[in-house]
Design a protein around this motif. Structure first.
Motif, mmCIF file in Angstrom:
data_model
loop_
_atom_site.group_PDB
_atom_site.id
_atom_site.type_symbol
_atom_site.label_atom_id
_atom_site.label_comp_id
_atom_site.label_asym_id
_atom_site.label_seq_id
_atom_site.Cartn_x
_atom_site.Cartn_y
_atom_site.Cartn_z
ATOM 1 N N GLY A 104 0.826 -1.203 0.000
ATOM 2 C CA GLY A 104 0.000 0.000 0.000
ATOM 3 C C GLY A 104 0.862 1.254 0.000
ATOM 4 N N GLU A 105 0.207 2.414 0.075
ATOM 5 C CA GLU A 105 0.924 3.692 -0.012
ATOM 6 C C GLU A 105 1.088 4.330 1.365
ATOM 7 O OE1 GLU A 105 0.595 6.956 -3.297
ATOM 8 O OE2 GLU A 105 -0.736 7.563 -1.655
ATOM 9 N N ILE A 106 2.289 4.878 1.611
ATOM 10 C CA ILE A 106 2.616 5.567 2.846
ATOM 11 C C ILE A 106 2.854 7.041 2.525
ATOM 12 C CG2 ILE A 106 4.220 5.704 4.791
ATOM 13 C CD1 ILE A 106 2.651 3.104 4.729
ATOM 14 N N ILE A 107 2.277 7.925 3.327
ATOM 15 C CA ILE A 107 2.466 9.365 3.154
ATOM 16 C C ILE A 107 3.629 9.821 4.029
ATOM 17 C CG2 ILE A 107 1.424 11.642 3.410
ATOM 18 C CD1 ILE A 107 -1.304 10.338 2.983
ATOM 19 N N ILE A 108 4.607 10.492 3.411
ATOM 20 C CA ILE A 108 5.777 10.984 4.135
ATOM 21 C C ILE A 108 6.027 12.445 3.752
ATOM 22 C CG2 ILE A 108 6.773 8.655 4.080
ATOM 23 C CD1 ILE A 108 8.883 9.710 2.119
ATOM 24 N N PRO A 109 6.779 13.178 4.565
ATOM 25 C CA PRO A 109 7.135 14.547 4.179
ATOM 26 C C PRO A 109 8.185 14.545 3.083
ATOM 27 C CG PRO A 109 8.217 13.960 6.232
ATOM 28 C CD PRO A 109 7.298 12.822 5.902
ATOM 29 N N ASN A 110 8.167 15.578 2.259
ATOM 30 C CA ASN A 110 9.139 15.711 1.179
ATOM 31 C C ASN A 110 10.393 16.449 1.648
ATOM 32 O OD1 ASN A 110 10.089 15.236 -1.380
ATOM 33 N ND2 ASN A 110 8.663 16.593 -2.424
ATOM 34 N N TYR A 111 10.521 16.629 2.948
ATOM 35 C CA TYR A 111 11.683 17.278 3.560
ATOM 36 C C TYR A 111 12.173 16.353 4.665
ATOM 37 C CZ TYR A 111 14.551 21.152 5.400
ATOM 38 O OH TYR A 111 15.597 21.961 5.813
ATOM 39 N N THR A 112 13.083 15.438 4.301
ATOM 40 C CA THR A 112 13.532 14.431 5.246
ATOM 41 C C THR A 112 14.741 13.700 4.675
ATOM 42 O OG1 THR A 112 12.842 12.499 6.573
ATOM 43 C CG2 THR A 112 11.994 12.637 4.328
ATOM 44 N N SER A 128 3.737 8.690 -1.097
ATOM 45 C CA SER A 128 3.204 9.992 -1.457
ATOM 46 C C SER A 128 3.952 11.006 -0.607
ATOM 47 C CB SER A 128 1.705 10.076 -1.175
ATOM 48 O OG SER A 128 1.222 11.377 -1.463
ATOM 49 N N LEU A 129 4.641 11.945 -1.259
ATOM 50 C CA LEU A 129 5.456 12.921 -0.552
ATOM 51 C C LEU A 129 4.758 14.269 -0.529
ATOM 52 C CD1 LEU A 129 7.618 10.908 -2.300
ATOM 53 C CD2 LEU A 129 9.103 12.061 -0.637
ATOM 54 N N VAL A 130 4.602 14.828 0.673
ATOM 55 C CA VAL A 130 3.754 16.000 0.853
ATOM 56 C C VAL A 130 4.516 17.152 1.502
ATOM 57 C CG1 VAL A 130 1.737 14.497 1.043
ATOM 58 C CG2 VAL A 130 2.877 15.308 3.126
ATOM 59 N N ASP A 131 3.833 18.277 1.635
ATOM 60 C CA ASP A 131 4.438 19.509 2.136
ATOM 61 C C ASP A 131 4.588 19.483 3.662
ATOM 62 O OD1 ASP A 131 5.612 21.965 1.698
ATOM 63 O OD2 ASP A 131 3.743 23.048 1.342
ATOM 64 N N ILE A 132 5.318 20.495 4.150
ATOM 65 C CA ILE A 132 5.604 20.596 5.574
ATOM 66 C C ILE A 132 5.010 21.876 6.157
ATOM 67 C CG2 ILE A 132 7.705 19.225 5.493
ATOM 68 C CD1 ILE A 132 9.288 21.898 5.408
ATOM 69 N N ASP A 133 4.929 21.907 7.472
ATOM 70 C CA ASP A 133 4.584 23.123 8.194
ATOM 71 C C ASP A 133 5.756 24.097 8.060
ATOM 72 O OD1 ASP A 133 2.881 24.393 10.598
ATOM 73 O OD2 ASP A 133 5.012 24.571 11.079
ATOM 74 N N PRO A 134 5.510 25.371 7.752
ATOM 75 C CA PRO A 134 6.617 26.289 7.484
ATOM 76 C C PRO A 134 7.410 26.707 8.712
ATOM 77 C CG PRO A 134 4.523 27.458 7.391
ATOM 78 C CD PRO A 134 4.196 26.006 7.511
ATOM 79 N N GLU A 135 6.891 26.426 9.922
ATOM 80 C CA GLU A 135 7.604 26.820 11.131
ATOM 81 C C GLU A 135 8.311 25.643 11.803
ATOM 82 O OE1 GLU A 135 5.246 29.044 13.855
ATOM 83 O OE2 GLU A 135 4.903 30.695 12.453
ATOM 84 N N PHE A 137 8.751 22.592 10.291
ATOM 85 C CA PHE A 137 9.354 21.779 9.231
ATOM 86 C C PHE A 137 8.893 20.315 9.287
ATOM 87 C CE2 PHE A 137 12.775 24.849 10.605
ATOM 88 C CZ PHE A 137 12.429 25.825 9.709
ATOM 89 N N THR A 138 7.908 20.022 10.112
ATOM 90 C CA THR A 138 7.344 18.675 10.185
ATOM 91 C C THR A 138 6.183 18.561 9.201
ATOM 92 O OG1 THR A 138 5.851 19.293 11.999
ATOM 93 C CG2 THR A 138 8.022 18.402 12.594
ATOM 94 N N ILE A 139 5.739 17.347 8.955
ATOM 95 C CA ILE A 139 4.706 17.085 7.959
ATOM 96 C C ILE A 139 3.432 17.878 8.260
ATOM 97 C CG2 ILE A 139 3.698 15.081 9.148
ATOM 98 C CD1 ILE A 139 3.656 13.697 6.342
ATOM 99 N N CYS A 140 2.832 18.433 7.216
ATOM 100 C CA CYS A 140 1.638 19.272 7.345
ATOM 101 C C CYS A 140 0.385 18.391 7.355
ATOM 102 C CB CYS A 140 1.579 20.253 6.181
ATOM 103 S SG CYS A 140 0.060 21.223 6.101
ATOM 104 N N PRO A 141 -0.404 18.400 8.425
ATOM 105 C CA PRO A 141 -1.597 17.550 8.473
ATOM 106 C C PRO A 141 -2.573 17.813 7.324
ATOM 107 C CG PRO A 141 -1.063 18.336 10.664
ATOM 108 C CD PRO A 141 -0.165 19.076 9.713
ATOM 109 N N GLU A 142 -2.756 19.079 6.941
ATOM 110 C CA GLU A 142 -3.673 19.385 5.834
ATOM 111 C C GLU A 142 -3.162 18.779 4.528
ATOM 112 O OE1 GLU A 142 -4.268 22.080 9.134
ATOM 113 O OE2 GLU A 142 -2.458 21.630 7.970
ATOM 114 N N ALA A 143 -1.846 18.793 4.342
ATOM 115 C CA ALA A 143 -1.268 18.184 3.142
ATOM 116 C C ALA A 143 -1.429 16.676 3.167
ATOM 117 C CB ALA A 143 0.210 18.556 3.028
ATOM 118 N N VAL A 144 -1.342 16.090 4.353
ATOM 119 C CA VAL A 144 -1.560 14.643 4.489
ATOM 120 C C VAL A 144 -2.975 14.290 4.067
ATOM 121 C CG1 VAL A 144 -1.810 12.766 6.156
ATOM 122 C CG2 VAL A 144 0.172 14.297 6.299
ATOM 123 N N GLU A 145 -3.952 15.019 4.606
ATOM 124 C CA GLU A 145 -5.354 14.701 4.301
ATOM 125 C C GLU A 145 -5.633 14.843 2.806
ATOM 126 O OE1 GLU A 145 -9.310 14.548 6.719
ATOM 127 O OE2 GLU A 145 -8.083 16.324 7.105
#
Length: 414
Positions: A104-112, A128-135, A137-145
């Motif tokens: 299956g697919e795992i969602i990870i941050p694209n900054y790691t 699936s590589l997604v965006d981060i929180d700008p402050e 630098f951890t994975i952005c929950p909205e981007a995950v969803e």
């Protein structure tokens, strides 16, 4: 300190550096000493050697797993050879994978670091590589969803640099969509989310003890979990399919060999006793630097999100604002810092999907890598500056050297 005007020719242009690292080097890592060798490490290794039990039944490995799990407020801990293997075993345990079928697919941050991607790929999961929180630098929950599809089976947040990810939001998303969460804690030893060590808010956490990490044995890793089923499945994945406490020649399921040496466990058991004290010192020094850099301006020091009760500070991750430094770009600033004797790095300079390794995977196997929009990752890659965790084990005078160098460079650039 920051209010004083710092002047003088930059070392990068031939001036005298703020810090002469030949005469005054930064704290080394690991902080080994002759005394520690004689009183702690040599006796522990000698004991392993003379007992003639360097591998199975791995009593010290089990002892360390239990001790580290207790430190992390978890019920179970399994020592692993590397942090990458720890993520693979954690995914295998949480998703009941044997590494042979589609995971299956795992969602990870694209900054790691690359291991966050290579570990899921090793157990046949796509990414699936997604965006981060700008402050943080951890994975952005909205981007995950926004990235969730019918193939999504899990989320792999990274507590990058030692800053805990937004586990409340991620756990809510995981519950709503029936996903597992494996926490990548490789850079977050000692970090706390609302008073609890990271690695236990999700289904399972994976740590690394590679040579740069805040707890190290050169190489090594550990998974921590409160779920006995995940513990059993991860153990089988690690130990050729065996169940915990099972017979040596019994293989109830398919597994691999990721067992570790008892020597590593012996070293880790000794060094674990220093981790909390060192974490406190890193936090104390980081907080001091942040206050001083705020006064100088042009640098955004690490921001703590409200859920953080302790930072791991594997990295001191800040953002550089070129316009405050006469328009000089980040790389020019880093070169100037290094010339002043301040160890620093730009960190990740491009999204992970733009690195050769993952680009090659995506080109050859396009079904395995999916990139979502990542504007915050792109901005961070162009503006980040990192200090290493070992620097934060120095004295206040060491921290003042960092601040003086930044102030000197800003004055010169302007």
């Amino acid at each position: 300190m920051a209010s004083e005007m710092v002047s003088g020719q930059l070392a990068v242009n031939g001036g005298t550096p703020v810090r002469n690292v030949q005469e005054n080097p930064w704290p080394s890592w690991p902080q080994n000493s002759e005394r520690d060798w004689e009183t702690e490490i040599e006796p522990a290794l000698r004991e392993v050697y003379l007992e003639k039990n360097e591998g199975l039944p791995a009593t010290r490995g089990e002892s360390f797993g239990q001790a580290f799990a207790a430190y992390c407020d978890a019920r179970y801990g399994i020592i692993m050879p590397h942090g990458t293997d720890a993520i693979s075993a954690a995914l295998a345990g949480a998703l009941d994978l044997d590494g042979l079928g589609d995971g299956g697919e795992i969602i990870i941050p694209n900054y790691t670091f690359i291991a966050t991607a290579s570990a899921p790929l090793s157990v046949r999961c796509s990414l699936s590589l997604v965006d981060i929180d700008p402050e943080s630098f951890t994975i952005c929950p909205e981007a995950v969803e926004a990235a969730i599809t019918e193939r999504t089976v899990g989320i792999l947040p990274v507590h990058i640099g030692g800053h805990p990810a937004d586990m409340d939001a991620l756990c809510a998303i995981a519950k709503q969509h029936d996903l597992i969460i494996v926490e990548d804690c490789a850079q977050a030893h000692g970090a706390e989310h609302k008073g609890h060590k990271v690695g236990t808010r999700g289904d399972v956490g994976a740590y690394s003890f590679q040579s740069s990490k805040n707890l190290t044995s050169g190489e090594g890793g550990c998974i921590v979990t409160n779920n006995p089923e995940i513990r059993d499945l991860a153990h089988a994945f690690k130990d050729v399919g065996r169940r915990p406490g099972g017979e040596r020649w019994e293989y109830p399921r398919h597994g691999w060999n990721y067992r570790t040496s008892e020597y590593l466990a012996a070293i880790l058991l000794k060094r674990l006793t220093n981790l909390e004290r060192q974490t406190d010192l890193r936090n104390e020094n980081a907080n001091y630097i942040s206050g001083e850099l705020e006064s100088i301006g042009g640098i955004t020091p690490p921001r703590w999100r409200p859920w953080v009760t302790q930072h791991g500070y594997h990295l001191y991750m800040m953002l550089y604002e070129p316009e405050a430094f006469g328009g000089q770009d980040r790389d020019t600033f880093v070169k100037a810092l290094q010339a002043e004797g301040i160890s620093s790095t730009p960190g990740y300079q491009r999204p992970l999907t733009d690195e050769g390794a993952l680009k090659t995977v995506a080109d050859q196997y396009p079904n395995l890598v999916r990139r979502m929009p990542c504007p915050h990752v792109e901005y961070t890659c162009n503006h980040s500056v990192w200090f290493y965790q070992s620097m934060l084990l120095g004295t206040k005078a060491d921290m003042d050297d960092i601040v003086e160098a930044v102030a000197k460079i800003k004055h010169a650039f302007n």
